[in-house]
Design an enzyme around this catalytic site. Sequence first.
Site, PDB file in Angstrom:
ATOM      1  N   CYS A  20      13.770  10.771   6.457  1.00 44.80           N
ATOM      2  CA  CYS A  20      13.709  10.368   7.878  1.00 44.80           C
ATOM      3  C   CYS A  20      15.061  10.513   8.560  1.00 44.80           C
ATOM      4  CB  CYS A  20      13.173   8.954   8.003  1.00 44.80           C
ATOM      5  SG  CYS A  20      14.059   7.767   6.994  1.00 44.80           S
TER       6      CYS A  20
ATOM      7  N   GLU B  79      10.097   1.321  10.398  1.00 43.68           N
ATOM      8  CA  GLU B  79      11.106   2.355  10.152  1.00 43.68           C
ATOM      9  C   GLU B  79      10.395   3.685  10.350  1.00 43.68           C
ATOM     10  OE1 GLU B  79      14.118   1.775   9.878  1.00 43.68           O
ATOM     11  OE2 GLU B  79      14.090  -0.359   9.404  1.00 43.68           O
TER      12      GLU B  79
ATOM     13  N   LYS C 254       0.849  -1.197   0.000  1.00 47.74           N
ATOM     14  CA  LYS C 254       0.000   0.000   0.000  1.00 47.74           C
ATOM     15  C   LYS C 254       0.881   1.242   0.000  1.00 47.74           C
ATOM     16  CE  LYS C 254      -1.701   3.013   2.652  1.00 47.74           C
ATOM     17  NZ  LYS C 254      -1.811   4.226   1.819  1.00 47.74           N
TER      18      LYS C 254
ATOM     19  N   GLU D  89       9.732  15.712  14.863  1.00 50.04           N
ATOM     20  CA  GLU D  89      10.142  15.591  13.467  1.00 50.04           C
ATOM     21  C   GLU D  89       9.331  16.576  12.630  1.00 50.04           C
ATOM     22  OE1 GLU D  89       9.159  11.941  11.188  1.00 50.04           O
ATOM     23  OE2 GLU D  89      11.262  11.948  10.597  1.00 50.04           O
TER      24      GLU D  89
HETATM   25  P1  NAP Z   1       2.173   8.471   7.878  1.00 49.08           P
HETATM   26  O1  NAP Z   1       0.817   8.874   8.214  1.00 49.08           O
HETATM   27  O2  NAP Z   1       2.995   7.782   8.895  1.00 49.08           O
HETATM   28  O3  NAP Z   1       2.072   7.567   6.555  1.00 49.08           O
HETATM   29  C1  NAP Z   1       2.923   6.513   6.182  1.00 49.08           C
HETATM   30  C2  NAP Z   1       2.102   5.431   5.502  1.00 49.08           C
HETATM   31  O4  NAP Z   1       1.193   4.852   6.450  1.00 49.08           O
HETATM   32  C3  NAP Z   1       1.225   5.921   4.373  1.00 49.08           C
HETATM   33  O5  NAP Z   1       1.108   4.926   3.384  1.00 49.08           O
HETATM   34  C4  NAP Z   1      -0.092   6.133   5.074  1.00 49.08           C
HETATM   35  O6  NAP Z   1      -1.174   6.150   4.202  1.00 49.08           O
HETATM   36  C5  NAP Z   1      -0.134   4.950   5.985  1.00 49.08           C
HETATM   37  N1  NAP Z   1      -1.031   5.092   7.129  1.00 49.08           N
HETATM   38  C6  NAP Z   1      -1.510   6.223   7.713  1.00 49.08           C
HETATM   39  N2  NAP Z   1      -2.309   5.917   8.740  1.00 49.08           N
HETATM   40  C7  NAP Z   1      -2.342   4.574   8.834  1.00 49.08           C
HETATM   41  C8  NAP Z   1      -2.991   3.644   9.697  1.00 49.08           C
HETATM   42  N3  NAP Z   1      -3.769   4.063  10.699  1.00 49.08           N
HETATM   43  N4  NAP Z   1      -2.802   2.330   9.510  1.00 49.08           N
HETATM   44  C9  NAP Z   1      -2.002   1.889   8.513  1.00 49.08           C
HETATM   45  N5  NAP Z   1      -1.370   2.714   7.647  1.00 49.08           N
HETATM   46  C10 NAP Z   1      -1.542   4.041   7.815  1.00 49.08           C
HETATM   47  O7  NAP Z   1       2.965   9.694   7.369  1.00 49.08           O
HETATM   48  P2  NAP Z   1       2.330  10.949   6.605  1.00 49.08           P
HETATM   49  O8  NAP Z   1       0.958  11.290   7.046  1.00 49.08           O
HETATM   50  O9  NAP Z   1       2.446  10.650   5.185  1.00 49.08           O
HETATM   51  O10 NAP Z   1       3.293  12.095   7.090  1.00 49.08           O
HETATM   52  C11 NAP Z   1       3.119  12.650   8.400  1.00 49.08           C
HETATM   53  C12 NAP Z   1       4.440  12.794   9.084  1.00 49.08           C
HETATM   54  O11 NAP Z   1       5.084  11.527   9.145  1.00 49.08           O
HETATM   55  C13 NAP Z   1       5.465  13.651   8.355  1.00 49.08           C
HETATM   56  O12 NAP Z   1       5.306  14.989   8.610  1.00 49.08           O
HETATM   57  C14 NAP Z   1       6.755  13.117   8.877  1.00 49.08           C
HETATM   58  O13 NAP Z   1       7.077  13.715  10.098  1.00 49.08           O
HETATM   59  C15 NAP Z   1       6.481  11.667   9.088  1.00 49.08           C
HETATM   60  N6  NAP Z   1       7.009  10.828   8.001  1.00 49.08           N
HETATM   61  C16 NAP Z   1       8.095  10.126   8.268  1.00 49.08           C
HETATM   62  C17 NAP Z   1       8.637   9.336   7.283  1.00 49.08           C
HETATM   63  C18 NAP Z   1       9.866   8.548   7.537  1.00 49.08           C
HETATM   64  O14 NAP Z   1      10.422   7.948   6.629  1.00 49.08           O
HETATM   65  N7  NAP Z   1      10.327   8.493   8.760  1.00 49.08           N
HETATM   66  C19 NAP Z   1       8.056   9.260   6.025  1.00 49.08           C
HETATM   67  C20 NAP Z   1       6.894   9.999   5.784  1.00 49.08           C
HETATM   68  C21 NAP Z   1       6.379  10.773   6.795  1.00 49.08           C
HETATM   69  P3  NAP Z   1      -1.734   7.530   3.592  1.00 49.08           P
HETATM   70  O15 NAP Z   1      -0.577   8.444   3.417  1.00 49.08           O
HETATM   71  O16 NAP Z   1      -2.304   7.091   2.338  1.00 49.08           O
HETATM   72  O17 NAP Z   1      -2.724   8.075   4.557  1.00 49.08           O
END
Ligand code: NAP
Length: 483
Positions: free
Chosen positions: A290, A256, A181, A387
Amino acid sequence: MATILDAPAADADNEGGLIAVFDPTTGDQIGEVADGGAAAVDDAVASARESFTAMRWRGLPARDRAKVMHRAADLIDAQLPELMRAETLNNGMPKLLAQFTIANGAEMLRYNAGWCTRILGQTSDVITDGAIGGGRIEYHAYTRKEPMGVAGLITPWNVPLSMALAKLAPALAAGCSCVLKPAEETPLTSLLLTDIFRAAGLPDGVLNIVTGYGHTTGAALAAHDGVDKIGFTGSTEVGKLIVKAAAGNLKKVTLELGGKSPVLMFDDADLAKAIPGAAIGVFANSGQVCIAGTRLFAHRRIYDQVVEGLAGVAGALRLGSGLEETTDLGPLISRKQQDRVLAYIDEGRAAGATVVAGGKRLDRPGFFVEPTVLANVTPDMRLFQEEIFGPVIAVVPFDEEDEAIALANDSSYGLASAIWIRDISRAHRVAKRIEAGTVWINCQLANDPSVPFGGYKQSGWGRENGWEGVDAYLQTKSVFAEL
Ligand code: NAP
Ligand code: MG
């Protein structure tokens, strides 16, 4: 043309509809994908399970699995220009970065393909004194490494295709069948993997891709009883939700998660290398990394020079469309992320931080934020603890080595860290004491498919890359045969 502000709200009742996909450089819609929801997850898991039970992939000779993975890597290389363009359009990253990260994804496949023929068990000559059965008993005991089963892979938007391949490669090497996904914002390049793997000869049902929102589609995958393993990259907050969802069938989980990586710059550092190195280490991909080095601790003797040097690099970076040769930094992924990053900067400014460079959005379409250098930051500020996931670095002075280490470790995260230094004994002494899964000495951002990657503390569970990365998709069976 619709703009990102018209995107349908993430709404569980809307499942079965479509999700608009946008170009973050312009805000224009560039496509739409299915909002899969729980029903699509059910279908994908059933398809993966069927292929696993039929042993269509795990039952192949290991050398043939390796060949499929090599062919997929070659196809990715052959399609690099198209994949790069799609990644840049959907994510906004400069095309050279897209090219680099996608090529790295192909290398993930090749590296992990090498493990297919090297997944071995162990043997043990066991002799008991017969406490249970009486008399001496000899056994031939051995272990088998078996794939975990159906692996659910959930990826973020910051490096879409590379992240997908970084998870698929070890899962496939291990013999798992997969459901991927991608993030709702950046599904386009991951969707292209279906055709690539089919052309490479991956049997039907082994790779299943579902698109949809995280809190519906992603959550359904994480909770699904038919899934044996989740590999997740994203925020720490969602990582904790994954753990809770996984509890239903106690599926195994690799996480991760986020980081707030410290960079320690000692007063003997080669500043001509350290300052641009630290700038790239935080501003690359507009800070949406990250492992970005977002907290910089500079020895007080070099502090002013470091702040000034970073501000100079920040001011010289060229923001724009990733499709243009001259662009160093693209936009952030969405209006939401742009607002979020600017809110951290504004809050810091109000609390007394000094904005030495950047700090604003660009007056143009798209979700651009200037690379930002903050001084007079104190560790209690939210921007120093959380972050931000944008192009923002906070610089703090230190006087003593112990103080620098304490500041570096004063974080709930522990993903990566860097030390810029010439004193080699101090370098290794500090490396030993930093609480992080990766330490870079006189470099930043280095990583490789052969070197384990993952987080201490709330930056994750388990490791990707290296043998540990493959082992995360395997389980061990022990067999005793009485002789
Ligand atoms: P996120 O919410 O953690 O999303 C990562 C993945 O998980 C996406 O595919 C997301 O889907 C999915 N997801 C979200 N809620 C979920 C749930 N309840 N159960 C299962 N999967 C779920 O990250 P984001 O919203 O894209 O970004 C928010 C913050 O996360 C950023 O500002 C940043 O601080 C952090 N982030 C960190 C990394 C890293 O590599 N460490 C990468 C991205 C973001 P959808 O996006 O389709 O909702
Ligand atoms: Mg999201």
